[in-house]
Design an enzyme around this catalytic site. Structure first.
Site, mmCIF file in Angstrom:
data_model
loop_
_atom_site.group_PDB
_atom_site.id
_atom_site.type_symbol
_atom_site.label_atom_id
_atom_site.label_comp_id
_atom_site.label_asym_id
_atom_site.label_seq_id
_atom_site.Cartn_x
_atom_site.Cartn_y
_atom_site.Cartn_z
ATOM 1 C CB SER A 116 -7.385 -0.882 -2.824
ATOM 2 O OG SER A 116 -8.043 -0.711 -1.603
ATOM 3 C CB THR A 117 -10.714 3.474 -1.987
ATOM 4 O OG1 THR A 117 -10.684 2.546 -0.903
ATOM 5 C CG2 THR A 117 -12.129 3.944 -2.185
ATOM 6 C CB SER A 122 -7.811 -3.252 1.321
ATOM 7 O OG SER A 122 -7.265 -1.943 1.202
ATOM 8 N N GLY A 123 -10.435 -1.041 1.045
ATOM 9 C CA GLY A 123 -11.020 0.096 1.751
ATOM 10 C C GLY A 123 -9.985 1.148 2.098
ATOM 11 N N GLY A 124 -8.718 0.831 1.887
ATOM 12 C CA GLY A 124 -7.649 1.797 2.120
ATOM 13 C C GLY A 124 -7.599 2.792 0.971
ATOM 14 C CD GLU A 135 17.780 12.417 -5.826
ATOM 15 O OE1 GLU A 135 18.422 13.476 -6.021
ATOM 16 O OE2 GLU A 135 18.295 11.294 -5.911
ATOM 17 C CG HIS A 186 21.324 11.994 -3.787
ATOM 18 N ND1 HIS A 186 20.864 11.078 -4.709
ATOM 19 C CD2 HIS A 186 22.508 11.529 -3.351
ATOM 20 C CE1 HIS A 186 21.732 10.096 -4.816
ATOM 21 N NE2 HIS A 186 22.748 10.340 -4.006
ATOM 22 C CE LYS A 198 -0.772 5.261 2.113
ATOM 23 N NZ LYS A 198 -1.185 3.941 1.737
#
Ligand code: XMP
Length: 511
Positions: free
Chosen positions: A227-228, A222-224, A171, A169, A367
């Site tokens: 989502s922000t 949610s402020g995270g 990757e 792999h 992330k």
């Protein structure tokens, strides 16, 4: 004419998006299609190269994802990885067999052939294997390029048609030559590195505008960071048609509602409504112990609250969420047949019938890529570097049934964890650090009396993208400070344990 992009065909590997990510890191745009995409869909994408992913099946199993001949008819370079190699070999007349020693983990790769795929790479390096089957007899058009101790053909190619296959792999991080191998493949395909976050923003804005067509969008905030960033992107795309809703589900950390409201007001010009739905969520969760049941209840209740808010705004057609790729891959397989690990509340926990259509612009990102995107959109550091916090909140950190009293205990313990980690300068060294409350009481002695109280657990992990994680080697002094303060200051806890499991085989959250 082909486009300057790679088409990835997903045969159900947990790490297909890592391939997409490596291609993006090499500066080339990529798209993923499921194994069952039609010839017309494949040809319609006009890719400049194709990568076939790994997958959990055996090529010869009934119902296993099959090879689509249209891929070879494109006449562009093809790279098959693991299952992808086996599919290619099978399709071109080779013979597969079950490997006597199934290989999971590191292997030493020895490059034996000359190929542009291996240009500039060391002759010997560590690669990552994860397979049960192997190619026993190569198709006659293939020549062997590399092998390992257990595997004669760990890499093979038909150089004239530019068809390549590797059993390992490239990757995953553990494959030392992985990044360069993928770059070599893109180079031999003649693809130019012209992709970056700015072009992602441009394409996303165009897609969102086209999809919403002037309709109103509700954004779950949610402020995270996820989502922000989603809200900031949507604000650019639809402006005043964006309505952000922050649901206080009663499962948040101490002071979180006020903190998020104030930060959004100070830094982002977003139209935000805070809805207090704590009683509703807690009533629905009463007595529920099973993790998947909790997640589903929370997912459904969220949607119910959003639909109620949407109804107040008149006609709203869309719900935007900050769903990321690891949420998707562990909940459902979006593109192919991979296994469900847990239902992340904003994906697998959704009801089957919803009145709002979903917009999830970060669905294919990790992330750390979202953090880069946040910076590109001009969000302040304090949003970008906020620790991840799961949608189902403290409900999945209270093992067993959730109630107001247990929430109070966990909140108090968690504040101490956050304070001590920050004070010790460890916030930026770890991916996440948090407290959990276990459904377990143990005996202790406090002053001169016997106690019989709850056990709190501490989890702190390091990670790059949450797909894999290791337990953080926090200093003993820090562990001691956290434990001492929790036991002394939080009424209802008389013991603290530290979780020393990695992901896999464990996960970061316990439920
Ligand atoms: P696991 O527990 O699957 O978590 O190893 C990986 C990362 O995802 C976060 N997490 C969630 N995030 N909704 C979210 O938005 C969820 O349902 C959810 N469950 C886990 C977790 O905190 C970790 O960073």
């Amino acid at each position: 004419m082909t486009a300057n992009k790679v088409l990835i065909i997903d045969y159900g590997s947990q790490v297909t998006q890592l391939i997409a990510r490596r291609v993006r890191e090499a500066g080339v745009y990529s798209e993923i299609l499921p194994a069952w995409a039609t010839a017309a869909e494949i040809k319609g994408r006009r890719p400049g190269a194709v990568i076939l992913s790994g997958g959990p099946s055996s090529v010869v199993d009934p119902g296993a994802p099959a090879f689509n001949e249209a891929i070879l008819e494109l006449g562009v370079p093809v790279l098959g990885i693991c299952y992808g190699l086996q599919l290619l070999a099978h399709a071109l007349g080779g013979v597969l067999a079950t490997a006597e020693d199934r290989e999971y983990g590191p292997a030493q790769l020895e490059i034996t052939g000359e190929s542009p795929l291996f240009e500039g790479l060391p002759k010997s390096s560590r690669v990552w294997m994860s397979h049960g089957d192997k190619v026993d007899v190569l198709p006659s058009c293939f020549k062997v390029l590399a092998g390992t101790k257990n595997l004669k053909a760990a890499a093979a190619a038909d150089e004239t048609r530019r068809i390549y296959g590797v059993q390992f792999h490239p990757e995953v991080h553990h494959t030392e030559i992985g990044e360069q191998l993928i770059k070599n493949f893109l180079r031999l395909a003649g693809l130019k590195p012209d992709w970056n976050m700015a072009s992602f923003v441009e394409r996303s804005l165009a897609e969102i505008k086209k999809r919403t067509g002037g309709g109103k969008v509700l954004c779950a905030l949610s402020g995270g960071v996820d989502s922000t960033v989603t809200a900031a992107l949507l604000a650019r795309a639809v402006g005043p048609d964006l309505y952000c809703v922050f649901v206080d589900n009663g499962l948040l950390r101490q002071g979180e509602v006020e903190e998020v409201r104030d930060k959004i007001a100070a830094h982002c010009r977003l139209n935000l409504t805070v809805v207090d739905a704590a009683d509703l969520f807690l009533a629905r969760l009463a007595g529920v112990e099973e993790p998947e049941a909790k997640r589903k209840i929370i997912g459904h209740t969220f949607i119910e609250v959003f639909e109620k808010e949407a109804a107040k705004l008149g006609r709203v057609d869309f719900l935007a969420q900050g769903t990321l790729y690891p949420d998707v891959i562990e909940s459902v397989s979006p593109h192919g047949p991979s296994a469900v690990i847990k239902s992340h509340h904003n994906v697998g926990g959704l009801p089957e019938k919803m009145n709002l259509a979903l917009i999830e612009p970060l669905r294919e990102l990790f992330k750390d890529e979202v953090r880069v995107l946040g910076a590109e959109l001009g969000l302040p550091e304090e949003f970008i570097w906020r620790q991840p916090f799961p949608g189902p909140g403290l409900a999945i950190r209270i093992i067993g049934a959730v109630d107001a009293e247990r929430l109070k205990i966990l909140r108090e313990a968690d504040v101490i964890v956050q304070q001590e980690i920050r004070a010790a300068g460890w916030s930026n060294k770890i991916w996440q650090g948090f407290a959990l409350l276990l459904p377990l009481k143990t005996v202790g002695v406090m002053g001169d009396g016997r106690t019989y109280e709850n056990v709190a657990a501490l989890r702190a992990v390091t990670s790059v993208d949450a797909m894999t994680a290791d337990w953080a080697r926090l200093p003993y002094e820090l562990l001691e400070a956290i434990s001492r303060r929790i036991i002394n200051e939080v009424s209802g806890v008389n013991r603290v344990v530290y979780d020393i499991s990695s992901k896999p085989p464990s996960t970061i959250e316990w439920e």
